[in-house]
Design a protein around this motif. Structure first.
Motif, mmCIF file in Angstrom:
data_model
loop_
_atom_site.group_PDB
_atom_site.id
_atom_site.type_symbol
_atom_site.label_atom_id
_atom_site.label_comp_id
_atom_site.label_asym_id
_atom_site.label_seq_id
_atom_site.Cartn_x
_atom_site.Cartn_y
_atom_site.Cartn_z
ATOM 1 N N ILE A 6 0.999 -0.994 0.073
ATOM 2 C CA ILE A 6 -0.164 0.117 -0.093
ATOM 3 C C ILE A 6 0.813 1.237 0.110
ATOM 4 N N ILE A 7 0.756 2.275 -0.986
ATOM 5 C CA ILE A 7 1.340 3.459 -1.036
ATOM 6 C C ILE A 7 0.440 4.557 -0.978
ATOM 7 N N ASP A 8 0.705 5.176 0.111
ATOM 8 C CA ASP A 8 -0.222 6.310 -0.079
ATOM 9 C C ASP A 8 0.405 7.350 1.269
ATOM 10 N N ASP A 9 0.239 8.675 0.996
ATOM 11 C CA ASP A 9 0.851 9.599 1.969
ATOM 12 C C ASP A 9 -0.112 9.859 3.246
ATOM 13 N N ASP A 10 -1.300 9.385 3.103
ATOM 14 C CA ASP A 10 -2.442 9.653 3.994
ATOM 15 C C ASP A 10 -2.118 8.367 5.067
ATOM 16 N N GLN A 11 -1.778 8.528 6.396
ATOM 17 C CA GLN A 11 -1.591 7.423 7.170
ATOM 18 C C GLN A 11 -3.182 6.707 7.536
ATOM 19 N N ALA A 12 -4.100 7.385 7.608
ATOM 20 C CA ALA A 12 -5.411 6.932 7.924
ATOM 21 C C ALA A 12 -5.831 5.894 6.818
ATOM 22 N N ILE A 13 -5.456 6.076 5.616
ATOM 23 C CA ILE A 13 -5.740 5.505 4.508
ATOM 24 C C ILE A 13 -4.818 4.145 4.567
ATOM 25 N N ARG A 14 -3.830 4.385 4.954
ATOM 26 C CA ARG A 14 -2.922 3.045 4.925
ATOM 27 C C ARG A 14 -3.356 2.032 5.976
ATOM 28 N N VAL A 15 -3.672 2.804 7.141
ATOM 29 C CA VAL A 15 -4.227 1.968 8.144
ATOM 30 C C VAL A 15 -5.329 1.050 8.036
ATOM 31 N N LEU A 16 -6.401 1.992 7.308
ATOM 32 C CA LEU A 16 -7.737 1.407 6.959
ATOM 33 C C LEU A 16 -7.602 0.268 5.905
ATOM 34 N N LEU A 17 -6.584 0.256 4.990
ATOM 35 C CA LEU A 17 -6.479 -0.525 3.865
ATOM 36 C C LEU A 17 -5.895 -1.878 4.555
ATOM 37 N N ARG A 18 -4.707 -1.679 5.378
ATOM 38 C CA ARG A 18 -4.053 -2.685 5.930
ATOM 39 C C ARG A 18 -5.082 -3.541 6.739
ATOM 40 N N GLN A 19 -6.105 -2.942 7.788
ATOM 41 C CA GLN A 19 -6.967 -3.777 8.526
ATOM 42 C C GLN A 19 -8.002 -4.425 7.476
ATOM 43 N N ILE A 20 -8.276 -3.878 6.368
ATOM 44 C CA ILE A 20 -9.392 -4.565 5.285
ATOM 45 C C ILE A 20 -8.534 -5.750 4.935
ATOM 46 N N GLU A 22 -5.444 -7.142 5.756
ATOM 47 C CA GLU A 22 -4.966 -8.237 6.723
ATOM 48 C C GLU A 22 -6.140 -9.368 7.231
ATOM 49 N N GLY A 23 -7.321 -8.424 7.249
ATOM 50 C CA GLY A 23 -8.469 -9.208 7.617
ATOM 51 C C GLY A 23 -8.903 -10.478 6.740
ATOM 52 N N GLU A 24 -8.460 -10.183 5.597
ATOM 53 C CA GLU A 24 -8.920 -11.158 4.393
ATOM 54 C C GLU A 24 -7.499 -12.025 4.552
ATOM 55 N N GLY A 25 -6.455 -11.847 5.432
ATOM 56 C CA GLY A 25 -5.528 -12.913 5.214
ATOM 57 C C GLY A 25 -4.081 -12.619 4.462
ATOM 58 N N TYR A 26 -4.241 -11.420 3.835
ATOM 59 C CA TYR A 26 -3.321 -11.030 2.935
ATOM 60 C C TYR A 26 -2.007 -10.399 3.939
ATOM 61 N N GLU A 27 -0.756 -10.495 3.249
ATOM 62 C CA GLU A 27 0.451 -9.878 4.003
ATOM 63 C C GLU A 27 0.434 -8.504 3.322
ATOM 64 N N VAL A 28 0.648 -7.473 4.157
ATOM 65 C CA VAL A 28 0.498 -6.082 3.942
ATOM 66 C C VAL A 28 1.890 -5.405 4.186
ATOM 67 N N LEU A 29 2.437 -4.719 3.154
ATOM 68 C CA LEU A 29 3.546 -3.834 3.316
ATOM 69 C C LEU A 29 2.871 -2.501 3.275
ATOM 70 N N GLU A 30 3.885 -1.403 3.812
ATOM 71 C CA GLU A 30 3.330 -0.283 3.551
ATOM 72 C C GLU A 30 4.432 0.761 3.163
ATOM 73 N N ALA A 31 4.083 2.174 2.425
ATOM 74 C CA ALA A 31 4.979 3.099 2.184
ATOM 75 C C ALA A 31 4.212 4.192 2.255
ATOM 76 N N ALA A 32 4.945 5.549 2.745
ATOM 77 C CA ALA A 32 4.314 6.645 2.798
ATOM 78 C C ALA A 32 4.321 7.638 1.707
ATOM 79 N N ASN A 33 5.132 7.284 0.692
ATOM 80 C CA ASN A 33 4.956 7.941 -0.551
ATOM 81 C C ASN A 33 5.474 7.038 -1.643
ATOM 82 N N GLY A 34 5.602 7.700 -2.962
ATOM 83 C CA GLY A 34 6.029 6.790 -4.256
ATOM 84 C C GLY A 34 7.466 6.681 -4.180
#
Length: 124
Positions: A6-20, A22-34
């Motif tokens: 997940i790449i997004d500068d909005d931390q709230a969006i990254r947290v929301l996407l991570r929760q969704i 990971e709830g489906e069983g995916y492994e999630v990595l994050e980055a705060a910008n391109g």
């Protein structure tokens, strides 16, 4: 299970996407910008990238183009709420033109995220 960046500068969006996701069983990595996202792309094997289109350091088009160059099999889902005088629909249209597999306009529902991610992964 699939690895999703997940790449997004909005931390709230990254947290929301991570929760969704990971709830489906995916492994999630994050980055705060391109730029940070491209660093992850260079270091990790990924199945899917979800990237915002407008970010202060490296935009979604740069991410899409670099992914096509390095890992042409990795699908990209572009997300946008618009900005910089551009509508979300315009940004997402441009993303599709540059190779995004699917798009999502912000705000989106958890059900929309699950559906788009599942389809992107099933069609790889």
């Amino acid at each position: 299970m699939a690895r999703i960046l997940i790449i997004d500068d909005d931390q709230a969006i990254r947290v929301l996407l991570r929760q969704i996701l990971e709830g489906e069983g995916y492994e999630v990595l994050e980055a705060a910008n391109g730029l940070a996202g491209l660093q992850v792309v260079h270091e990790e094997m990924l199945d899917l990238v979800v990237t915002d289109m407008l970010m202060p350091e490296g935009d979604g088009i740069e991410v899409i183009l670099e992914l096509q160059r390095l890992h042409p099999g990795v699908r990209v889902i572009a997300i946008s709420a618009g900005g910089k005088g551009l509508s979300a629909s315009f940004n997402l249209h441009v993303a599709r033109d540059f190779g995004a597999f699917r798009t999502l306009a912000k705000p989106f529902s958890p059900a929309e995220v699950r559906t788009v991610v599942r389809r992107a992964l099933e069609e790889t």
